[in-house]
Design a protein around this motif. Structure first.
Motif, PDB file in Angstrom:
ATOM      1  N   GLU A   1      65.332  21.174  20.462  1.00 27.91           N
ATOM      2  CA  GLU A   1      65.415  20.177  21.534  1.00 27.91           C
ATOM      3  C   GLU A   1      64.487  18.846  20.849  1.00 27.91           C
ATOM      4  OE1 GLU A   1      64.543  21.128  25.143  1.00 27.91           O
ATOM      5  OE2 GLU A   1      65.953  22.815  25.358  1.00 27.91           O
TER       6      GLU A   1
ATOM      7  N   GLN B   1      57.619  21.925  22.233  1.00 22.99           N
ATOM      8  CA  GLN B   1      59.097  23.560  22.133  1.00 22.99           C
ATOM      9  C   GLN B   1      57.844  24.431  21.525  1.00 22.99           C
ATOM     10  OE1 GLN B   1      62.388  22.206  19.993  1.00 22.99           O
ATOM     11  NE2 GLN B   1      63.256  24.146  21.645  1.00 22.99           N
TER      12      GLN B   1
ATOM     13  N   THR C   1      59.053  19.283  18.806  1.00 23.83           N
ATOM     14  CA  THR C   1      60.346  19.337  17.754  1.00 23.83           C
ATOM     15  C   THR C   1      60.778  17.917  17.353  1.00 23.83           C
ATOM     16  OG1 THR C   1      61.212  21.667  18.815  1.00 23.83           O
ATOM     17  CG2 THR C   1      62.894  19.840  17.278  1.00 23.83           C
TER      18      THR C   1
ATOM     19  N   SER D   1      68.729  31.912  22.118  1.00 25.48           N
ATOM     20  CA  SER D   1      66.699  31.506  22.340  1.00 25.48           C
ATOM     21  C   SER D   1      66.544  31.893  20.846  1.00 25.48           C
ATOM     22  CB  SER D   1      66.872  32.270  23.630  1.00 25.48           C
ATOM     23  OG  SER D   1      66.831  33.486  23.646  1.00 25.48           O
TER      24      SER D   1
ATOM     25  N   PRO E   1      61.034  31.898  18.604  1.00 32.53           N
ATOM     26  CA  PRO E   1      60.284  30.593  19.254  1.00 32.53           C
ATOM     27  C   PRO E   1      59.277  30.757  20.586  1.00 32.53           C
ATOM     28  CG  PRO E   1      62.704  30.070  19.370  1.00 32.53           C
ATOM     29  CD  PRO E   1      62.616  31.999  18.725  1.00 32.53           C
ATOM     30  N   ARG E   2      59.436  31.344  21.484  1.00 28.31           N
ATOM     31  CA  ARG E   2      58.422  32.408  22.465  1.00 28.31           C
ATOM     32  C   ARG E   2      57.461  32.087  21.792  1.00 28.31           C
ATOM     33  NH1 ARG E   2      60.925  35.722  27.719  1.00 28.31           N
ATOM     34  NH2 ARG E   2      62.612  33.231  27.256  1.00 28.31           N
TER      35      ARG E   2
ATOM     36  N   ALA F   1      55.425  29.494  21.405  1.00 29.65           N
ATOM     37  CA  ALA F   1      55.381  28.510  22.090  1.00 29.65           C
ATOM     38  C   ALA F   1      54.246  28.248  22.651  1.00 29.65           C
ATOM     39  CB  ALA F   1      56.113  29.333  23.296  1.00 29.65           C
TER      40      ALA F   1
END
Length: 477
Positions: free
Chosen positions: A256, A261, A298, A399, A432-433, A436
């Motif tokens: 995004e 992110q 991002t 995700s 990605p998490r 984070a």
């Protein structure tokens, strides 16, 4: 054949013009590549192979329809046959309303990083590094490879874009086994001279010795220190699924632009000038440094001309001639304190240059021998040091939830010290998490370039300390 690629590409453009008429538009990629590989197993070289090939790829747009073809037969008859087949295919293809047009004429950066010595390396030079690796293993069983490769490529199109570039690279990947425990060391570089078999072999042997008699750990979320080989798997999947322009326009990417992110310590770049990448893509668009994530935010995804048109932007020079979509194939995680805008900002290989003295035994006495890794481990109260991931598979592309296994060494960390080896674990984790905001507890100060099974892809990263990684069970299930 090097040096003739631009002439080949130009000849195909002229053939398209003469056989297809003024309505025919052509993009032509011509590449000569040579790959040489020295493989060893049971501590002995068992194979030395070399492959050389010249290939021409044509993408042709005619009467609103697009078709593509390729050929390794590059004499006059072969090139004419390629154009005739592709013209015939175009007439049978459905209309292509998303045709983005041709890249306009534009200069590309010089291939100043091209290392002639790497391109000209002979089997003895690779065998010497294998010998040093095996000797440093100290009698343990060793296996792996040392390879060198170079490419000379050219692009031409009907709009007048005409460019040429070269690249060369080398890589070594070796494994050492001790009583069923494996230790690995690998490194890639634009220069064969930067691969030191003694350092890599000693590192792999130290890991193998330290991995004997591992214990079982219960599943759960653990703080982790990931070595560069494991971080490279994150970068590879980010490239394929997250920062891929095709997946982005299809809304199948987590990216995004404009959103925070990632943790603020994370800066990700497609660093073509800092790797052995060619200076242009398969559409002739120049490649430069592209900031994908800047201090956690991002900023961009990789685009070719087609996905850029759909997204309302411009190509970033990431078309690789594949239907998979445009990807950043020189992805780099900037190390702690690095200036991402600086040329070749990656700190270079962790290992000393070839020709230097091997490290004293104390420096390779354990799996956390590297000072960056040791510094990150020292801050962990309870967690795991992970060498490598493998057999990783995507469960949810949006995700980027991935399942996979650890490999080549896992160690329990207790109060900043390595408490002993652990059996391999299965994990299920959103990549990605894992990076984070607030989840990244530290980055190493030096990055190393990791080899990849892809053609012309490089992942550069320091070790990383993360607050949590979700392990779901042992390797058996």
């Amino acid at each position: 054949m090097t040096g003739n690629e631009l002439e080949l590409a130009g000849r195909v453009v002229e053939l398209v013009r003469s056989l297809g008429g003024p309505d025919a538009q052509a993009e032509v990629w011509a590449q000569h590549s040579e790959l040489s590989l020295t493989r060893f197993a049971n501590s002995t070289i068992h194979q030395n192979v070399a492959d050389a090939a010249t290939r021409v790829r044509l993408r042709l747009h005619h009467s609103g329809r697009t078709a593509a073809g390729s050929s390794t037969v590059v004499d006059a008859d072969g090139l004419r046959g390629l154009v005739e087949r592709t013209l015939a295919a175009a007439r049978l293809c459905p209309p292509d309303p998303g045709w983005p047009g041709l890249a306009p004429p534009a200069p590309v950066r010089a291939d100043a990083a091209f290392d002639e010595a790497t391109a000209a390396a002979d089997p003895d030079e690779r065998a010497g590094r294998v010998r040093d690796f095996v000797a440093a293993a100290g009698g343990l069983e060793a296996a792996g490879y040392c390879r060198t490769a170079w490419r000379s490529a050219a692009f031409a199109n009907s709009a007048g874009q005409s460019v040429h570039g070269r690249s060369a690279d080398a890589a070594m990947d070796g494994i050492v086994r001790s009583a069923g425990a494996d230790g690995v060391a690998r490194l890639a570089s634009a220069r064969l001279a930067e691969l030191d078999g003694t350092v890599l072999g000693a590192r792999a042997a130290a890991k193998a010795h330290a991995g004997v008699d591992p214990v079982e750990l219960p599943p759960g979320e653990y703080e982790v220190v990931l070595e560069p080989a494991a971080v490279a798997d994150l970068l590879s999947n980010f490239a394929s699924f997250g920062f891929n322009g095709k997946r982005f326009v299809e809304r199948q990417s987590f990216a995004e632009p404009g959103a925070e992110q990632f943790d603020r310590s994370i800066t990700l770049l497609d660093d073509a000038p800092g790797t052995p990448a060619l200076p242009f893509d398969a559409e002739g668009t120049p490649r430069d440094r592209l900031v994908l994530v800047d201090a956690g935010v991002t900023r961009a995804v990789a685009h070719d001309r087609r996905t850029a048109a759909e997204a309302g932007g411009e190509s970033t020079g990431n078309q690789a001639g594949s239907a998979w979509g445009p990807m950043p194939t020189s992805l780099r995680l900037a190390p702690a304190g690095a200036d991402p805008a600086a040329p070749n900002a990656a700190a270079g290989p962790v290992e000393p240059r070839a020709g230097t003295a091997p490290p004293p035994p104390a420096e390779v006495a354990g799996p956390a021998a590297d000072s960056d890794v040791a510094a990150l481990v020292s801050g962990v109260r309870r967690g795991l040091l992970v060498s490598d991931f493998w057999y990783t598979r995507v469960l949810d592309p949006k995700s980027l939830v991935i399942t996979g296994l650890t490999r080549n060494g896992v160690w329990l960390i207790s109060d900043g010290e390595l408490a002993g080896p652990v059996r391999d674990l299965r994990f299920t984790q959103s990549y990605p998490r894992a990076l984070a905001p607030g989840a990244v507890l530290g980055l190493g100060a030096r990055a190393s370039m990791q080899p990849d099974s892809w053609d012309s892809a490089w992942w550069t990263a320091p070790p990383v300390r993360l607050a949590g990684w979700n392990f779901t069970g042992g390797a058996a299930g």
